[in-house]
Motif scaffolding. Structure first.
Motif, PDB file in Angstrom:
ATOM      1  N   GLY A 160       3.338  78.185 -20.503  1.00 43.40           N
ATOM      2  CA  GLY A 160       4.106  76.952 -20.345  1.00 43.40           C
ATOM      3  C   GLY A 160       4.781  76.507 -21.629  1.00 43.40           C
ATOM      4  N   HIS A 161       5.890  75.753 -21.482  1.00 45.80           N
ATOM      5  CA  HIS A 161       6.573  75.150 -22.632  1.00 45.80           C
ATOM      6  C   HIS A 161       7.296  73.893 -22.148  1.00 45.80           C
ATOM      7  CE1 HIS A 161      10.671  76.478 -21.483  1.00 45.80           C
ATOM      8  NE2 HIS A 161      10.084  77.582 -21.053  1.00 45.80           N
ATOM      9  N   GLN A 162       7.912  73.170 -23.051  1.00 42.86           N
ATOM     10  CA  GLN A 162       8.461  71.854 -22.723  1.00 42.86           C
ATOM     11  C   GLN A 162       9.703  71.889 -21.852  1.00 42.86           C
ATOM     12  OE1 GLN A 162       9.281  70.686 -26.809  1.00 42.86           O
ATOM     13  NE2 GLN A 162      11.477  70.955 -26.500  1.00 42.86           N
ATOM     14  N   GLY A 163      10.424  73.034 -21.837  1.00 42.23           N
ATOM     15  CA  GLY A 163      11.681  73.107 -21.102  1.00 42.23           C
ATOM     16  C   GLY A 163      12.851  72.670 -21.978  1.00 42.23           C
ATOM     17  N   TYR A 164      14.040  73.236 -21.718  1.00 35.81           N
ATOM     18  CA  TYR A 164      15.210  72.962 -22.566  1.00 35.81           C
ATOM     19  C   TYR A 164      16.426  72.657 -21.702  1.00 35.81           C
ATOM     20  CZ  TYR A 164      12.314  74.740 -26.312  1.00 35.81           C
ATOM     21  OH  TYR A 164      11.291  74.906 -27.210  1.00 35.81           O
ATOM     22  N   SER A 165      17.378  71.938 -22.288  1.00 33.31           N
ATOM     23  CA  SER A 165      18.584  71.544 -21.560  1.00 33.31           C
ATOM     24  C   SER A 165      19.539  72.724 -21.423  1.00 33.31           C
ATOM     25  CB  SER A 165      19.290  70.402 -22.295  1.00 33.31           C
ATOM     26  OG  SER A 165      19.814  70.870 -23.529  1.00 33.31           O
ATOM     27  N   TYR A 166      20.469  72.589 -20.492  1.00 30.73           N
ATOM     28  CA  TYR A 166      21.482  73.632 -20.272  1.00 30.73           C
ATOM     29  C   TYR A 166      22.345  73.807 -21.522  1.00 30.73           C
ATOM     30  CZ  TYR A 166      24.692  76.571 -17.625  1.00 30.73           C
ATOM     31  OH  TYR A 166      25.425  77.634 -17.174  1.00 30.73           O
ATOM     32  N   LYS A 167      22.673  72.692 -22.155  1.00 28.12           N
ATOM     33  CA  LYS A 167      23.499  72.726 -23.359  1.00 28.12           C
ATOM     34  C   LYS A 167      22.797  73.490 -24.477  1.00 28.12           C
ATOM     35  CE  LYS A 167      26.142  69.583 -26.343  1.00 28.12           C
ATOM     36  NZ  LYS A 167      26.462  68.159 -26.613  1.00 28.12           N
ATOM     37  N   LYS A 168      21.501  73.272 -24.634  1.00 29.29           N
ATOM     38  CA  LYS A 168      20.723  73.973 -25.652  1.00 29.29           C
ATOM     39  C   LYS A 168      20.665  75.466 -25.350  1.00 29.29           C
ATOM     40  CE  LYS A 168      17.916  74.398 -29.179  1.00 29.29           C
ATOM     41  NZ  LYS A 168      18.449  74.301 -30.571  1.00 29.29           N
ATOM     42  N   MET A 169      20.544  75.789 -24.067  1.00 28.39           N
ATOM     43  CA  MET A 169      20.522  77.189 -23.662  1.00 28.39           C
ATOM     44  C   MET A 169      21.825  77.894 -24.027  1.00 28.39           C
ATOM     45  SD  MET A 169      21.708  79.387 -21.024  1.00 28.39           S
ATOM     46  CE  MET A 169      21.895  78.522 -19.489  1.00 28.39           C
ATOM     47  N   ILE A 170      22.969  77.283 -23.728  1.00 29.78           N
ATOM     48  CA  ILE A 170      24.266  77.879 -24.057  1.00 29.78           C
ATOM     49  C   ILE A 170      24.430  78.007 -25.566  1.00 29.78           C
ATOM     50  CG2 ILE A 170      26.772  77.492 -24.006  1.00 29.78           C
ATOM     51  CD1 ILE A 170      25.700  78.497 -21.368  1.00 29.78           C
ATOM     52  N   ASP A 171      23.994  76.995 -26.290  1.00 29.43           N
ATOM     53  CA  ASP A 171      24.092  77.033 -27.754  1.00 29.43           C
ATOM     54  C   ASP A 171      23.317  78.234 -28.309  1.00 29.43           C
ATOM     55  OD1 ASP A 171      24.796  75.861 -30.363  1.00 29.43           O
ATOM     56  OD2 ASP A 171      22.631  75.539 -30.531  1.00 29.43           O
ATOM     57  N   THR A 172      22.117  78.471 -27.787  1.00 26.71           N
ATOM     58  CA  THR A 172      21.277  79.573 -28.277  1.00 26.71           C
ATOM     59  C   THR A 172      21.808  80.929 -27.831  1.00 26.71           C
ATOM     60  OG1 THR A 172      19.309  78.162 -28.252  1.00 26.71           O
ATOM     61  CG2 THR A 172      18.940  80.537 -28.291  1.00 26.71           C
ATOM     62  N   LEU A 173      22.142  81.032 -26.569  1.00 22.08           N
ATOM     63  CA  LEU A 173      22.531  82.336 -26.024  1.00 22.08           C
ATOM     64  C   LEU A 173      23.956  82.736 -26.387  1.00 22.08           C
ATOM     65  CD1 LEU A 173      20.999  82.375 -22.415  1.00 22.08           C
ATOM     66  CD2 LEU A 173      20.002  83.159 -24.562  1.00 22.08           C
ATOM     67  N   PHE A 174      24.867  81.780 -26.497  1.00 29.10           N
ATOM     68  CA  PHE A 174      26.282  82.102 -26.663  1.00 29.10           C
ATOM     69  C   PHE A 174      26.799  81.877 -28.088  1.00 29.10           C
ATOM     70  CE2 PHE A 174      30.815  80.623 -26.150  1.00 29.10           C
ATOM     71  CZ  PHE A 174      31.364  81.890 -25.992  1.00 29.10           C
TER      72      PHE A 174
END
Length: 642
Positions: free
Chosen positions: A159-173
């Motif tokens: 388990g972890h805290q979960g992340y926003s869509y914006k944070k995901m795009i920032d990390t992946l892209f």
């Protein structure tokens, strides 16, 4: 194909597998592929683009070509809707080219356009992976994407805290921790370059030379064609870096010859599968994964190939002994004089070893793998002019550039897909959690953890390329091994080996199935036979984890002793496995050989002495029984004559 066939006609014929493909699009595909290769040659020679942009152009350009080559449905062929991902890939490519460096300046705060293009790129990568690497890997990537958001719903360590869509795009892209992390960096600079080198190397006539050279060395010995298959595939496989491709090159020649001298179709196909798949383990090039390993471990490529040499030789030694003993068991002979190439003809072509030696020499002198690969391409083109039939015209050069780009697509999509997984692991901290979980499950027992990682590696590798399997396990499983005291090099080599071996194991064994098609044997029977022949590849990683002297760790005397005892131990294991040495072995003798193998593999003077004693005892029993059999046969013969 006639000598007058134009280059464009060749291209069109090559694309005939894409049903419904207009001829004009076939020409566009050829030009796009050539441009892709030229781009990487140019950046290798004159300097790459800024880091993020180089990687983004590489991936988006690769996707553009990928969707031209691989339609949505193989059965239906190319349809009008296949233009959609092509156009979308072009949009991503344009964004990477023209909105840089503003994209990087927005790191941490992606705007709406970044989010849209990033989302588009992720979707294109998942679909591209499905078309090239199979549905399993695309499902796995999708799972890791959802894991970013669903962390709070996972139990315990996962388990972890979960992340926003914006944070995901920032990390992946936008960052270089996701899609554009180490796998894509390596793919965009080194891997594609060596694929281009391999294309020119094979076109220059090297493939035929390696087969001829192997047949000259071992072709006339007992089981010669099978031994030649092992030797030629070891030499050629290090260049192609792809087991199935290697089977197609060497197997078309070696498998019929193995069948002709008496090997069963499934055994002939199994031998070719093991030898071809093992080419990825043989230095100096070893396929794409080794370059990514150098980047992920921080160990220079030239050092990694040195560490990999002894385990690779053990792998091929086991395969070679199995082939030799099987020939003895069946009473087979070698190839005929007519089938062996002339010594003078082979010696005239020894210059084909020069490009490989040149690559190693340049890197030892301090040149980067990029420059070494680039200069070796030009050397290879020059060497082709030493024999008239291998001369490369400008059309041949274009064909090599085109072929290399097309061959790169599986690697490009695999690295981009693996980058999504790496990004989700980095963002969520899953690597540390998974490592802790694996250690807890194994009860901190290294042997049990190694077995768990082996099984996971084989299962993952069944549905994806070696590159994909290695990258995933490098970020998830290798840290667990390192935490239990395994060195980083041994840990990464361990998961790499089993990613390679998965190409032989049923129910999904691409290399074995390819060989089965050439041999006319059952695919699953071939895969099981290949697994048996390749058992050396399954035990070698355990040996070098417990005895890192095989990875050249330690002083010279320790390394030398470990190599000698490991070779003897590997031979003893084959005697157990085959149930034959100079005659059929009893179960008592086989157990002696197995005990000898185990004790010789375990480091230590006492175990080495014990192992040698057990091996000698087994051999003496074989000799005694052989002489006893001969005596009985002689007495029977006398009675019959009397």
């Amino acid at each position: 194909m006639s000598a007058n066939t134009t280059y464009i006609e060749k291209v069109t014929q090559k694309e005939s597998n894409l049903k419904g493909l207009p001829k004009v699009l076939a020409i566009i595909i050829a030009l796009t592929a050539i441009t892709f290769s030229v781009f990487h040659l140019y950046t290798a020679g004159f300097g790459s683009l800024p880091s993020w942009q180089q990687r983004a152009v590489h991936v988006s350009f690769g996707l553009l070509l990928l969707f031209m080559l691989f339609p949505f449905s193989k059965k239906k062929g190319f349809k009008f809707y296949d233009l959609i991902p092509i156009l979308l890939s072009s949009l991503v490519l344009a964004y990477a080219l023209f909105d840089y460096p503003a994209i990087e300046y927005r790191a941490g705060q992606p705007n709406s356009m970044d989010i849209m293009i990033g989302t588009l790129l992720i979707i294109l990568i998942i679909e591209g992976v499905r078309r090239t690497n199979g549905i399993l890997m695309s499902i796995l990537i999708t799972f890791f994407l959802f894991y970013i958001f669903l962390g709070p719903y996972f139990p315990g360590l996962l388990g972890h805290q979960g992340y926003s869509y914006k944070k995901m795009i920032d990390t992946l892209f936008i960052s270089t921790s996701g899609i554009f992390s180490s796998p894509v960096y390596t793919s965009s600079t080194v891997i594609v370059l060596f694929i281009i080198f391999g294309s020119f190397f094979l076109k220059s006539g090297a493939g035929k030379f390696f087969i001829d050279f192997a047949f000259l060395l071992v072709g006339k010995r007992r089981g010669g064609p099978a031994l030649a298959s092992v030797a030629s595939s070891a030499m050629l496989g290090t260049i192609t870096g792809n087991g199935a491709a290697n089977v197609a090159i060497t197997g078309a020649f070696t498998i019929p010859m193995m069948k002709r001298i008496g090997y069963s179709p499934k055994f002939a196909a199994g031998v070719e599968s093991v030898a071809s798949q093992g080419g990825q383990l043989m230095p100096p090039i070893m396929g794409a994964a080794i370059f990514i390993m150098a980047e992920m471990t921080g160990v220079p490529y030239i050092e990694l190939i040195a560490y990999a040499l002894i385990p690779a030789l053990l792998y091929f030694l086991v395969a070679g002994i199995i082939v030799y003993l099987q020939a003895g068991k069946l009473g087979l002979k070698g190839a005929s004089d007519e089938e062996i190439p002339k010594v003078t003809e082979v010696l005239k072509r020894l210059y084909f070893f020069l490009p490989i030696a040149f690559i190693i020499g340049l890197m030892l002198m301090g040149f980067s793998p990029i420059k070494a690969g680039l200069y070796s391409i030009f050397l290879t083109i020059g060497l082709s002019y030493l024999k008239r039939e291998n001369w490369m015209s400008w059309r041949d050069v274009l064909a090599c550039l085109e072929s290399a780009a097309k061959s790169s697509m599986i690697v490009v999509s695999a690295c981009a897909g693996a980058g999504i997984i790496v990004g989700s692991v980095v963002l969520t901290g899953l690597g540390t959690r998974f490592s802790r979980l694996a250690i807890d499950i194994s009860g901190e027992n290294l042997l049990l953890l190694l077995i768990l990682v082996m099984v996971a590696s084989i299962i993952l590798g069944m549905g994806m390329s070696t590159v994909s399997a290695y990258v995933i396990l490098a970020v998830l499983a290798a840290p667990a091994l390192i935490n239990l005291g395994v060195s980083p090099v041994a840990a990464h080599m361990f998961v790499f080996y089993y990613g390679v071996m998965s190409g032989l194991t049923p129910p999904v064994a691409i290399t074995a199935y390819t060989a089965a098609g050439l041999a006319g044997s059952s695919p699953n029977a071939t895969a099981f036979t290949a697994t048996k022949i390749g058992l050396g590849g399954f035990i070698v990683p355990f040996i070098f984890v417990y005895n890192e002297a095989l990875l050249l760790q330690g002083d010279t005397s320790t390394i030398a002793l470990s190599v000698i005892t490991s070779i003897i131990g590997a031979a003893a294991f084959v005697f157990f496995l085959q149930g034959y040495l100079i005659r059929e072995t009893s179960w008592g003798e086989r157990l002696l050989f197995l005990a000898a193998a185990i004790t010789l593999i375990i480091p230590g003077i006492l175990t080495d002495i014990t192992g040698v004693a057990l091996l000698i005892a087994g051999i003496l029993l074989q000799i005694f029984k052989k002489k006893s059999d001969e005596l009985v046969a002689e007495q029977v013969q006398k009675k019959l004559m009397g």
